[in-house]
Design a protein around this motif. Structure first.
Motif, mmCIF file in Angstrom:
data_model
loop_
_atom_site.group_PDB
_atom_site.id
_atom_site.type_symbol
_atom_site.label_atom_id
_atom_site.label_comp_id
_atom_site.label_asym_id
_atom_site.label_seq_id
_atom_site.Cartn_x
_atom_site.Cartn_y
_atom_site.Cartn_z
ATOM 1 N N ALA A 306 0.833 -1.204 0.000
ATOM 2 C CA ALA A 306 0.000 0.000 0.000
ATOM 3 C C ALA A 306 0.873 1.261 0.000
ATOM 4 O O ALA A 306 0.601 2.218 -0.733
ATOM 5 C CB ALA A 306 -0.936 -0.014 1.208
ATOM 6 N N ALA A 307 1.922 1.251 0.807
ATOM 7 C CA ALA A 307 2.808 2.420 0.890
ATOM 8 C C ALA A 307 3.476 2.680 -0.465
ATOM 9 O O ALA A 307 3.583 3.833 -0.903
ATOM 10 C CB ALA A 307 3.871 2.197 1.965
ATOM 11 N N LEU A 308 3.882 1.608 -1.129
ATOM 12 C CA LEU A 308 4.552 1.769 -2.423
ATOM 13 C C LEU A 308 3.568 2.261 -3.480
ATOM 14 O O LEU A 308 3.910 3.072 -4.339
ATOM 15 C CB LEU A 308 5.214 0.457 -2.846
ATOM 16 C CG LEU A 308 6.402 0.047 -1.966
ATOM 17 C CD1 LEU A 308 6.860 -1.369 -2.267
ATOM 18 C CD2 LEU A 308 7.569 1.027 -2.134
ATOM 19 N N GLN A 309 2.343 1.784 -3.380
ATOM 20 C CA GLN A 309 1.311 2.234 -4.314
ATOM 21 C C GLN A 309 1.061 3.744 -4.133
ATOM 22 O O GLN A 309 1.006 4.483 -5.111
ATOM 23 C CB GLN A 309 0.028 1.462 -4.047
ATOM 24 C CG GLN A 309 -0.870 1.339 -5.251
ATOM 25 C CD GLN A 309 -1.848 0.171 -5.065
ATOM 26 O OE1 GLN A 309 -2.161 -0.238 -3.944
ATOM 27 N NE2 GLN A 309 -2.331 -0.353 -6.175
ATOM 28 N N ARG A 310 0.964 4.154 -2.870
ATOM 29 C CA ARG A 310 0.765 5.579 -2.575
ATOM 30 C C ARG A 310 1.918 6.414 -3.118
ATOM 31 O O ARG A 310 1.725 7.527 -3.600
ATOM 32 C CB ARG A 310 0.650 5.805 -1.058
ATOM 33 C CG ARG A 310 -0.744 5.594 -0.490
ATOM 34 C CD ARG A 310 -0.861 6.232 0.901
ATOM 35 N NE ARG A 310 0.156 5.780 1.835
ATOM 36 C CZ ARG A 310 0.088 4.640 2.537
ATOM 37 N NH1 ARG A 310 -0.956 3.836 2.407
ATOM 38 N NH2 ARG A 310 1.054 4.295 3.357
ATOM 39 N N ALA A 311 3.118 5.852 -3.041
ATOM 40 C CA ALA A 311 4.305 6.589 -3.498
ATOM 41 C C ALA A 311 4.471 6.527 -5.024
ATOM 42 O O ALA A 311 5.443 7.040 -5.571
ATOM 43 C CB ALA A 311 5.550 6.025 -2.809
ATOM 44 N N GLY A 312 3.522 5.856 -5.688
ATOM 45 C CA GLY A 312 3.564 5.810 -7.152
ATOM 46 C C GLY A 312 4.577 4.828 -7.727
ATOM 47 O O GLY A 312 4.970 4.932 -8.889
#
Ligand SMILES: *Cc1c(COP(=O)(O)O)cnc(C)c1O
Length: 398
Positions: A306-312
């Motif tokens: 999720a964190a990586l997705q948020r960071a694009g």
């Protein structure tokens, strides 16, 4: 992984040569084809590159698996041992032959666990099919020893690991047959295509006939050819082979890029507390199509994704929750949603499999993230990605 990122002039030229002759079929039309035999040339190049005497191209990786299994004599009621972590093509190829897919646990290599395979072998087992997922291989020495002890065959699915090696030999060349996919997202692509390699003349002869309606390909009059056995149509077209031939010539350049990009991402994560890496069996060299990490548990893995997705950061896969690659979400298989009746043995074994304990696989898959390694990243993009990965994982672990 994707060769489509770097399609270029070589591929365009090869396709144009085929279009100029108008012979889009790999067999026959000798007079009209102006000496262009793209499928044959790609087969010769693949055999050379993979250090096997024989290579045969077909219409997809799934077709390669189906043809390899058929040529290994797999048929109604025979069991084929497959990993829980794979692509749906694995069980599709088995089912297409009326044979029985038997799922088996993986270990921290993310491929078949030899001990679990030993326990899954029955008198009906015909083939062990390790799938070298995400660029790295199973313990092939252990699996080959098992296959030999039980008088069964080993067919390698190297669709995601072309160019990787095991004890100095190309993946795919170690078992009785090895299969590659050249679909649109693989390391080299034809658009759609696949190939198998083997050291066995007998297996090759069966494969080339089986994939073309059983034709023996003797003489140059298709209508007069003999049919030593039944077959099907899994032919590749000259257009697809033309693209594939050009891409195959670039394989080692692509592998160098993949290796370099993987190295930069891996270095960024190497020192992170709580991050470990997939185990590569002794003697193995990955093709570096993915960087696979383990986090301490499923919760951290989910948070990290999720964190990586948020960071694009794109191309980060949590296969545990994925519909395609892990057994948990294969609802159509588990519920036996076949368009027509399935063989009794298949229904029985799949129902039995549904209640089996695959917690050993879950243990590894639930904490795994697979990070796709692309070919086209420039320096700046790579540095940025490495940093974002580091930060994303730290945030999740923190
Ligand atoms: C892509 C793939 C296949 C099937 O290849 P297609 O060419 O798409 O049919 C089979 N096995 C694995 C592991 C794959 O990744």
């Amino acid at each position: 992984m994707p060769g489509f990122e770097l399609l270029g002039d070589a591929e365009r030229r090869a396709v144009a040569q085929v279009m100029e002759t108008g012979v889009l079929m790999r067999y026959g039309f000798d007079g009209a084809r102006n000496d262009h035999w793209k499928a044959r040339e790609m087969e010769a190049a693949l055999a050379r590159r993979m250090q096997t005497p024989y290579a045969h191209l077909v219409s997809s990786g799934t077709a390669a698996l189906t043809v390899a299994l058929a040529s290994a004599g797999v048929g109604a009621g025979d069991e084929v041992i497959l990993p829980t972590f794979t692509f749906v093509a694995s069980f599709e190829a088995v089912l297409a032959l009326g044979a029985v897919p038997v799922l088996c646990d993986i270990d921290d290599t993310l491929t078949l666990d030899p001990q679990a395979v030993a326990a899954a072998i029955t008198p009906k087992s015909k083939v062990i099919m390790p799938v070298h997922m995400c660029g790295s291989m199973a313990n092939l020495d252990a699996l080959m020893a098992l296959a030999e002890r039980h008088g069964i065959l080993l067919v390698e699915d190297a669709c995601q690991a072309i160019g990787g090696t095991y004890r100095g030999k190309p993946l795919g060349s170690i078992g009785h047959a090895g299969c590659f996919s050249f679909d649109y997202v693989k390391t080299i692509t034809c658009g759609e295509g696949g190939g198998l390699i083997t050291h066995s003349k007998a297996l090759y002869e069966k494969a080339q006939a089986y994939s073309d309606h059983g034709h023996d390909h003797i003489g140059n009059d298709r209508g007069a050819e003999g049919h030593p056995h039944l077959g099907y149509n899994y032919r590749i077209s000259e257009l697809h082979a033309a693209v594939g031939l050009a891409q195959l010539e670039r394989l080692d350049t692509f592998l160098e890029l993949q290796n370099r990009h993987y190295g930069i991402l891996r270095k960024a994560l190497e020192e992170e507390q709580g991050v470990t890496f997939r185990r590569v069996p002794e003697g193995g060299v990955e093709n570096y199509s993915f960087l696979n990490v383990f986090l301490p548990d499923a919760q951290v893995a989910r948070r990290a994704q999720a964190a990586l997705q948020r960071a694009g950061v794109d191309g980060v896969f949590y296969w545990f929750e994925n519909n395609w690659h892990y057994h948990r979400k294969w609802e159509h298989l588990k519920a036996l949603k076949s368009l027509g009746p399935l063989p009794d043995a298949v229904e029985r074994r799949i129902q039995e499999c549904n209640s089996r304990d695959f917690s050993a696989s879950d243990h590894w898959m639930s904490r795994n993230l697979s990070i796709l390694v692309k070919l086209s990243w420039g320096e700046a993009a790579l540095e940025k990605r490495a940093l974002a990965l580091q930060q994303g994982l730290r945030e999740a672990l923190g």
